[in-house]
Design an enzyme around this catalytic site. Structure first.
Site, PDB file in Angstrom:
ATOM      1  N   GLU A 103      39.010  39.502  38.296  1.00  0.00           N
ATOM      2  CA  GLU A 103      39.333  40.555  38.556  1.00  0.00           C
ATOM      3  C   GLU A 103      39.155  41.518  39.681  1.00  0.00           C
ATOM      4  O   GLU A 103      37.945  41.190  40.251  1.00  0.00           O
ATOM      5  CB  GLU A 103      39.377  41.603  37.244  1.00  0.00           C
ATOM      6  CG  GLU A 103      37.705  42.043  37.293  1.00  0.00           C
ATOM      7  CD  GLU A 103      37.097  41.170  36.098  1.00  0.00           C
ATOM      8  OE1 GLU A 103      35.919  41.069  36.311  1.00  0.00           O
ATOM      9  OE2 GLU A 103      37.680  40.538  35.183  1.00  0.00           O
ATOM     10  N   ASN A 108      42.225  46.742  46.392  1.00  0.00           N
ATOM     11  CA  ASN A 108      41.604  45.930  47.433  1.00  0.00           C
ATOM     12  C   ASN A 108      42.932  44.880  47.946  1.00  0.00           C
ATOM     13  O   ASN A 108      42.734  43.605  47.631  1.00  0.00           O
ATOM     14  CB  ASN A 108      40.414  45.255  47.038  1.00  0.00           C
ATOM     15  CG  ASN A 108      39.627  44.461  47.986  1.00  0.00           C
ATOM     16  OD1 ASN A 108      40.048  44.284  48.835  1.00  0.00           O
ATOM     17  ND2 ASN A 108      38.394  44.093  47.599  1.00  0.00           N
ATOM     18  N   TYR A 115      42.920  35.959  47.655  1.00  0.00           N
ATOM     19  CA  TYR A 115      42.852  35.120  46.394  1.00  0.00           C
ATOM     20  C   TYR A 115      44.407  34.531  46.271  1.00  0.00           C
ATOM     21  O   TYR A 115      44.409  33.382  45.930  1.00  0.00           O
ATOM     22  CB  TYR A 115      42.873  35.886  45.102  1.00  0.00           C
ATOM     23  CG  TYR A 115      41.130  36.443  45.056  1.00  0.00           C
ATOM     24  CD1 TYR A 115      40.113  35.842  45.636  1.00  0.00           C
ATOM     25  CD2 TYR A 115      40.994  37.981  45.044  1.00  0.00           C
ATOM     26  CE1 TYR A 115      38.841  36.295  45.377  1.00  0.00           C
ATOM     27  CE2 TYR A 115      39.868  38.444  44.828  1.00  0.00           C
ATOM     28  CZ  TYR A 115      38.648  37.686  45.198  1.00  0.00           C
ATOM     29  OH  TYR A 115      37.410  38.257  45.106  1.00  0.00           O
TER      30      TYR A 115
END
Length: 143
Positions: A103, A108, A115
């Site tokens: 998570e 952000n 990711y």
């Protein structure tokens, strides 16, 4: 730059990065308790004796939960986070992990993009997950 398993001797430098990057940082005891467990994998990126960043995960037989990824402010945008997460994915795979979860703060965007670049997909939101400031968590996973 070398990526290696984090050791207890790294904690002074790791804690400085942790406090620099998080409004509610982990404690040194928190890191210690994870580093002595057999079901975790914590990595540090080091260059010339200086820790540039770190990451960690809790691993169960075929799944892993990435607990943290953090890069020193003076080392951001230099590929340290990518290097760390790629190595974490590789080592977790060698340990039999077929799916990783994490998570990340909804705000952000740099981390979310990192990711996604590494094959993680958004799975949903966890409302008001983070404190100081209160913020949603984006849930992500990678097979």
């Amino acid at each position: 730059m070398t990526v290696r398993e984090m050791t207890l001797e790294d904690l002074d430098q790791v804690m400085a990065i942790e406090r620099e990057n998080f409004s509610v940082p982990w404690t040194e005891n928190g890191f210690f308790s994870f580093l002595i467990r057999q079901d975790t994998l914590f990595l540090a990126a080091e260059e010339d004796g200086e820790i540039a960043g770190y990451c960690g995960a809790v691993l169960v037989p075929d799944e892993g939960d990435i607990t943290n990824v953090s890069v020193a402010s003076n080392r951001r945008r230099q590929g340290v986070g990518t290097l760390l997460v790629r190595e974490l994915i590789r080592r977790a795979g060698e340990a039999g992990v077929t799916k990783l979860y994490l998570e990340v703060r909804a705000g952000n965007q740099a981390a979310i993009e990192l990711y996604e670049k590494l094959g993680f997909q958004k799975d949903g939101l966890r409302r008001d997950y983070y404190e100081e400031p209160r913020e949603d968590a984006v849930l992500m996973s990678r097979k």
